[in-house]
Motif scaffolding. Sequence first.
Motif, PDB file in Angstrom:
ATOM      1  N   ALA A 132       0.775  -1.208  -0.176  1.00 39.10           N
ATOM      2  CA  ALA A 132      -0.182  -0.048  -0.057  1.00 39.10           C
ATOM      3  C   ALA A 132       0.966   1.204  -0.020  1.00 39.10           C
ATOM      4  N   LYS A 133       1.928   1.142   0.518  1.00 43.20           N
ATOM      5  CA  LYS A 133       3.024   2.312   0.427  1.00 43.20           C
ATOM      6  C   LYS A 133       3.089   2.813  -1.002  1.00 43.20           C
ATOM      7  N   SER A 152      -4.042  -3.678   2.675  1.00 43.99           N
ATOM      8  CA  SER A 152      -2.667  -4.225   2.448  1.00 43.99           C
ATOM      9  C   SER A 152      -3.043  -5.479   3.609  1.00 43.99           C
ATOM     10  N   TYR A 212      -5.193  -0.301   7.800  1.00 42.40           N
ATOM     11  CA  TYR A 212      -5.603  -1.012   9.147  1.00 42.40           C
ATOM     12  C   TYR A 212      -6.969  -1.455   9.400  1.00 42.40           C
ATOM     13  N   TYR A 216       0.175  10.203   7.550  1.00 39.93           N
ATOM     14  CA  TYR A 216       1.255   9.057   6.857  1.00 39.93           C
ATOM     15  C   TYR A 216       1.895  10.001   5.868  1.00 39.93           C
ATOM     16  N   ARG A 250       5.225  -8.865   1.886  1.00 37.83           N
ATOM     17  CA  ARG A 250       4.857  -8.098   0.793  1.00 37.83           C
ATOM     18  C   ARG A 250       3.561  -8.543  -0.091  1.00 37.83           C
ATOM     19  N   SER A 276      -0.423  -6.393   5.235  1.00 38.83           N
ATOM     20  CA  SER A 276       0.966  -6.057   6.045  1.00 38.83           C
ATOM     21  C   SER A 276       0.283  -6.181   7.399  1.00 38.83           C
ATOM     22  N   LYS A 277      -0.429  -5.494   7.820  1.00 37.47           N
ATOM     23  CA  LYS A 277      -0.896  -5.436   9.204  1.00 37.47           C
ATOM     24  C   LYS A 277      -1.898  -6.468   9.423  1.00 37.47           C
ATOM     25  N   ASP A 319      -7.187   5.392   2.350  1.00 38.38           N
ATOM     26  CA  ASP A 319      -6.329   4.118   2.941  1.00 38.38           C
ATOM     27  C   ASP A 319      -6.740   3.378   4.052  1.00 38.38           C
ATOM     28  N   ASN A 358      -3.292   6.232  11.136  1.00 40.72           N
ATOM     29  CA  ASN A 358      -2.301   6.129  11.282  1.00 40.72           C
ATOM     30  C   ASN A 358      -1.780   7.754  10.927  1.00 40.72           C
TER      31      ASN A 358
HETATM   32  N1  PLP Z   1      -0.662   3.201   4.623  1.00 41.51           N
HETATM   33  C1  PLP Z   1      -0.469   3.447   5.964  1.00 41.51           C
HETATM   34  C2  PLP Z   1      -1.516   4.285   6.663  1.00 41.51           C
HETATM   35  C3  PLP Z   1       0.492   2.712   6.924  1.00 41.51           C
HETATM   36  O1  PLP Z   1       0.631   3.035   8.047  1.00 41.51           O
HETATM   37  C4  PLP Z   1       1.277   1.761   6.019  1.00 41.51           C
HETATM   38  C5  PLP Z   1       2.560   1.106   6.841  1.00 41.51           C
HETATM   39  O2  PLP Z   1       2.856   1.430   8.076  1.00 41.51           O
HETATM   40  C6  PLP Z   1       1.103   1.602   4.878  1.00 41.51           C
HETATM   41  C7  PLP Z   1      -0.055   2.005   4.120  1.00 41.51           C
HETATM   42  C8  PLP Z   1       2.204   0.640   4.152  1.00 41.51           C
HETATM   43  O3  PLP Z   1       1.686  -0.612   3.884  1.00 41.51           O
HETATM   44  P1  PLP Z   1       2.414  -1.760   2.890  1.00 41.51           P
HETATM   45  O4  PLP Z   1       3.328  -2.407   4.031  1.00 41.51           O
HETATM   46  O5  PLP Z   1       1.141  -2.558   2.358  1.00 41.51           O
HETATM   47  O6  PLP Z   1       3.203  -0.916   2.016  1.00 41.51           O
END
Ligand code: PLP
Length: 406
Positions: free
Chosen positions: A108-109, A245, A217, A132, A256, A247-248, A214, A186
């Motif tokens: 997502a980054k 994502s 979370y 963020y 990834r 990720s979390k 976004d 975040n």
């Molecule tokens: N968006 C937000 C608000 C985040 O806090 C983060 C990671 O900390 C991401 C996206 C990034 O996620 P990814 O690991 O999928 O790149």
Amino acid sequence: MITVNSNYAKLQASYLFSDIARRVKAFADANPAANIIRLGIGDVTEPLPPACVAAMQTAVGEMAVGQSFRGYGPEQGYDFLCEAIARNDFQARGCEIAADEIFVSDGAKCDTANIQELFSQDIRIAVPDPVYPVYVDTNVMAGRTGVFRNGRYEGLVYLDSTAANGFVPDLPTEPVDVIYLCFPNNPTGATATHAQLKAWVDYARAHKALILFDAAYEAFIRDPALPHSIYEIEGAREVAIEFRSFSKTAGFTGTRCAFTVVPKSLQAYAADGSAVALHALWNRRHTTKFNGVSYPVQRAAEAVYSAAGQVQVKGLIDGYLGNARIIRESLQQRGFATVGGDNSPYIWLNTGGDSWEFFDRLLQEAQVVTTPGSGFGRCGAGYIRISAFNSREKVEEAMERLAKVL
Ligand code: PLP
């Protein structure tokens, strides 16, 4: 002569995490016996769910055999994953999202960073404060801002998220074209209600604006009244892109895998005012610049939606939310005002003073590392972010130490 993109010179060096690292190192060097507990990071600490590991191992086995080996896959993601996402994350919640509106990616980054290249240079961009940093910095790199002055870039519209508005920004008073929103947030951990998101969707529809939502979370939402997706709001298919994502959700920060939802009904405009489908544009960008997430990782992501995967992922998030509750309650008992930590892994604490002074105090007196809120924007001044990503044991010990010094 090679001239560089001069917009990069406008970027503020990200002092936040290097400053934290420097201060922690100085303290550790001076106090080698200190047992430092880190509640500053936004990275997960628990291992991958077993269902994901098993699926990944099976897929690696397939890659080792000629008959089942796979080379390049579809850039947008394999059907098995896009269909599982569309069915479980959207259709099951009543959102009208199809598998071919999902674009699987490696983060997502990257997606929240890259999306801005679809838009013209002169659009007006609104970002929350605190934020963020990726949303801001990528628009700076692209040349959509002026210089940085008094803690903000000229040319951006900042949407204050403060105690006064419950950390959900009010609608802008000046016209904007693209709006970045992040819920659960975040760094604040705040969430947005159905009515609050509806106000944004209605605004975007009325102003031909686009919401970049976004929801990295999303998996932390436990309150049944809260929307998990912007597409739960009527009309959002016409005005919103959503980023998600693994990720979390499932501990994929090092593995990834993420995805972006671009509905086919989403339109932007060419210079002559004619409508352009953003789905086609993002598809063009994605297929030109990205070659897909690896097959074993997509199989691991698919396993998140299996019966076993769902139980394991819930257990994982419940563990972090349990940490968040311990942190939140322990700070509230000491009289601090906090937000977040009930449907998010972050607790946003009003220190009543300076962010960095409070950070230093917790480091020196309790050997606990947090993140100063001022690093996320002007409205973060006076706050710190505490992360629930750590073991239960460490969180409990950190709170025992804080109880002695606060
Ligand atoms: N968006 C937000 C608000 C985040 O806090 C983060 C990671 O900390 C991401 C996206 C990034 O996620 P990814 O690991 O999928 O790149």
